[in-house]
Design a protein around this motif. Structure first.
Motif, PDB file in Angstrom:
ATOM      1  N   ILE A 163      35.091  27.962  49.186  1.00 47.99           N
ATOM      2  CA  ILE A 163      34.888  28.984  48.150  1.00 47.99           C
ATOM      3  C   ILE A 163      36.091  29.910  48.075  1.00 47.99           C
ATOM      4  N   VAL A 164      36.534  30.415  49.232  1.00 51.37           N
ATOM      5  CA  VAL A 164      37.681  31.322  49.263  1.00 51.37           C
ATOM      6  C   VAL A 164      38.925  30.623  48.724  1.00 51.37           C
ATOM      7  N   GLY A 165      39.119  29.365  49.086  1.00 52.09           N
ATOM      8  CA  GLY A 165      40.278  28.614  48.615  1.00 52.09           C
ATOM      9  C   GLY A 165      40.291  28.458  47.106  1.00 52.09           C
ATOM     10  N   VAL A 166      39.137  28.188  46.517  1.00 49.93           N
ATOM     11  CA  VAL A 166      39.041  28.044  45.064  1.00 49.93           C
ATOM     12  C   VAL A 166      39.340  29.380  44.374  1.00 49.93           C
ATOM     13  N   VAL A 167      38.795  30.459  44.905  1.00 44.04           N
ATOM     14  CA  VAL A 167      39.033  31.778  44.318  1.00 44.04           C
ATOM     15  C   VAL A 167      40.514  32.146  44.428  1.00 44.04           C
ATOM     16  N   GLU A 168      41.128  31.855  45.561  1.00 48.38           N
ATOM     17  CA  GLU A 168      42.559  32.116  45.735  1.00 48.38           C
ATOM     18  C   GLU A 168      43.381  31.343  44.711  1.00 48.38           C
ATOM     19  N   TRP A 169      43.058  30.066  44.551  1.00 51.57           N
ATOM     20  CA  TRP A 169      43.773  29.237  43.573  1.00 51.57           C
ATOM     21  C   TRP A 169      43.654  29.836  42.182  1.00 51.57           C
ATOM     22  N   TRP A 170      42.469  30.281  41.834  1.00 45.29           N
ATOM     23  CA  TRP A 170      42.207  30.829  40.502  1.00 45.29           C
ATOM     24  C   TRP A 170      43.090  32.039  40.226  1.00 45.29           C
ATOM     25  N   PHE A 171      43.179  32.948  41.185  1.00 43.19           N
ATOM     26  CA  PHE A 171      43.980  34.147  40.981  1.00 43.19           C
ATOM     27  C   PHE A 171      45.482  33.864  41.051  1.00 43.19           C
ATOM     28  N   LYS A 172      45.891  33.012  41.967  1.00 44.15           N
ATOM     29  CA  LYS A 172      47.322  32.713  42.106  1.00 44.15           C
ATOM     30  C   LYS A 172      47.879  32.010  40.877  1.00 44.15           C
ATOM     31  N   ASN A 173      47.002  31.384  40.103  1.00 43.04           N
ATOM     32  CA  ASN A 173      47.422  30.697  38.897  1.00 43.04           C
ATOM     33  C   ASN A 173      47.070  31.470  37.628  1.00 43.04           C
ATOM     34  N   GLY A 174      46.795  32.747  37.800  1.00 42.51           N
ATOM     35  CA  GLY A 174      46.564  33.599  36.640  1.00 42.51           C
ATOM     36  C   GLY A 174      45.235  33.388  35.940  1.00 42.51           C
ATOM     37  N   MET A 175      44.199  33.006  36.676  1.00 37.34           N
ATOM     38  CA  MET A 175      42.869  32.783  36.124  1.00 37.34           C
ATOM     39  C   MET A 175      42.915  31.883  34.884  1.00 37.34           C
ATOM     40  N   SER A 210      39.792  42.048  38.367  1.00 35.67           N
ATOM     41  CA  SER A 210      40.905  41.116  38.621  1.00 35.67           C
ATOM     42  C   SER A 210      42.106  41.782  39.287  1.00 35.67           C
ATOM     43  N   LEU A 211      42.373  43.040  38.966  1.00 34.01           N
ATOM     44  CA  LEU A 211      43.531  43.719  39.568  1.00 34.01           C
ATOM     45  C   LEU A 211      43.365  43.813  41.083  1.00 34.01           C
ATOM     46  N   PHE A 212      42.169  44.193  41.503  1.00 34.02           N
ATOM     47  CA  PHE A 212      41.892  44.312  42.940  1.00 34.02           C
ATOM     48  C   PHE A 212      42.031  42.959  43.637  1.00 34.02           C
ATOM     49  N   PHE A 213      41.372  41.939  43.104  1.00 32.21           N
ATOM     50  CA  PHE A 213      41.391  40.634  43.766  1.00 32.21           C
ATOM     51  C   PHE A 213      42.761  39.973  43.690  1.00 32.21           C
ATOM     52  N   SER A 214      43.488  40.218  42.618  1.00 28.45           N
ATOM     53  CA  SER A 214      44.851  39.696  42.525  1.00 28.45           C
ATOM     54  C   SER A 214      45.726  40.319  43.599  1.00 28.45           C
ATOM     55  N   ALA A 215      45.564  41.624  43.785  1.00 28.54           N
ATOM     56  CA  ALA A 215      46.358  42.329  44.793  1.00 28.54           C
ATOM     57  C   ALA A 215      46.078  41.816  46.192  1.00 28.54           C
ATOM     58  N   LEU A 216      44.825  41.500  46.456  1.00 27.38           N
ATOM     59  CA  LEU A 216      44.434  41.101  47.813  1.00 27.38           C
ATOM     60  C   LEU A 216      44.565  39.608  48.073  1.00 27.38           C
ATOM     61  N   LEU A 217      44.494  38.785  47.033  1.00 27.25           N
ATOM     62  CA  LEU A 217      44.504  37.336  47.237  1.00 27.25           C
ATOM     63  C   LEU A 217      45.776  36.654  46.741  1.00 27.25           C
ATOM     64  N   ALA A 218      46.333  37.151  45.650  1.00 27.62           N
ATOM     65  CA  ALA A 218      47.411  36.412  45.006  1.00 27.62           C
ATOM     66  C   ALA A 218      48.790  37.023  45.214  1.00 27.62           C
ATOM     67  N   SER A 219      48.869  38.162  45.875  1.00 28.23           N
ATOM     68  CA  SER A 219      50.162  38.808  46.035  1.00 28.23           C
ATOM     69  C   SER A 219      50.521  38.957  47.503  1.00 28.23           C
ATOM     70  N   LYS A 220      51.161  40.067  47.830  1.00 20.64           N
ATOM     71  CA  LYS A 220      51.594  40.290  49.202  1.00 20.64           C
ATOM     72  C   LYS A 220      50.582  41.145  49.979  1.00 20.64           C
ATOM     73  N   GLY A 221      49.347  41.041  49.596  1.00 22.84           N
ATOM     74  CA  GLY A 221      48.299  41.842  50.218  1.00 22.84           C
ATOM     75  C   GLY A 221      48.050  41.467  51.664  1.00 22.84           C
ATOM     76  N   SER A 222      47.253  42.295  52.309  1.00 23.79           N
ATOM     77  CA  SER A 222      46.944  42.080  53.716  1.00 23.79           C
ATOM     78  C   SER A 222      46.045  40.866  53.911  1.00 23.79           C
ATOM     79  N   PRO A 223      46.379  39.987  54.884  1.00 16.95           N
ATOM     80  CA  PRO A 223      45.502  38.838  55.189  1.00 16.95           C
ATOM     81  C   PRO A 223      44.159  39.287  55.738  1.00 16.95           C
ATOM     82  N   PHE A 224      44.064  40.560  56.123  1.00 18.68           N
ATOM     83  CA  PHE A 224      42.808  41.122  56.612  1.00 18.68           C
ATOM     84  C   PHE A 224      41.701  40.930  55.582  1.00 18.68           C
ATOM     85  N   PHE A 225      42.051  41.072  54.291  1.00 23.31           N
ATOM     86  CA  PHE A 225      41.034  40.933  53.247  1.00 23.31           C
ATOM     87  C   PHE A 225      40.498  39.518  53.189  1.00 23.31           C
TER      88      PHE A 225
END
Length: 201
Positions: A151-163, A97-112
């Motif tokens: 799929i990506v949108g659902v995963v993003e929502w999940w992390f941005k809302n704290g799973m 979760s730390l990795f995916f939160s960093a890349l999807l739910a924070s200020k991570g690179s859109p490259f991911f």
């Protein structure tokens, strides 16, 4: 030699964790090799021994996780459906979760996000029925783009809302939605099916 290998692995893990933590705090473009060096408590030279630059570091980190997910997909039962695959995905996301939160739910690179989307598009595209030698039809291409983005949108929502919901619930809902959309598009159970060992052989 064994001691050296252990030390190298420890340094690499510290570097990876450092860049993940830093991406939670600020944009990737603002992170410097010195920042990573300070956070990981290793020299800049040590970082450059393993990575060309911070972009190479991020690329290898992303590829490592994508390879892990792909391997999990390949190891599932041949009759696994989208709900089964969804559970595999979300349990992996939760355990990292730390990795995916960093890349999807924070200020991570859109490259991911682009790489993450590309992974799901490949997983879906690899399982399009071979009706011709011309590759995907226009309709199949559009369908796969839609499903991958969903799929990506659902995963993003999940992390941005704290799973907020457990992996089992997310897998059931995502699997049901994917199957519903495939059925509405006129696909049979053998078309754009979830990845399996049989498909990969």
């Amino acid at each position: 030699m064994l001691k050296m290998d252990r030390r190298i692995r420890k340094s690499q893990e510290a570097i990876k964790m450092a860049v993940i933590e830093l991406m939670i705090e600020k944009k990737f473009d603002q992170i410097t090799i010195q920042d990573i060096s300070d956070r990981a408590d290793v020299s800049r030279r040590t970082i450059y021994l393993h990575y060309t630059d911070k972009f190479d570091l991020l690329d290898k980190l992303i590829e490592e996780h994508i390879d892990d997910i792909r391997e999990l997909c390949n190891s599932t039962d041949d009759d696994a459906d989208y709900k089964d695959m969804g559970l595999v995905w979300f349990e992996y996301f939760e355990s990292h979760s730390l990795f995916f939160s960093a890349l999807l739910a924070s200020k991570g690179s859109p490259f991911f996000r682009n790489r993450f989307l590309a992974f799901f598009l490949q997983e879906l595209g690899d399982n399009v029925p071979e009706g011709s030698n011309q590759g995907l039809t226009d309709g199949e291409y559009v369908d796969i783009q839609f499903l991958g983005a969903a799929i990506v949108g659902v995963v993003e929502w999940w992390f941005k809302n704290g799973m907020p919901l457990p992996p089992s619930f997310m897998a059931q809902r995502l699997g049901a939605l994917l199957e519903k959309n495939l059925e509405a598009s006129g696909y049979t159970e053998h078309q754009i099916a979830p990845p399996s060992n049989a498909d990969r052989s």
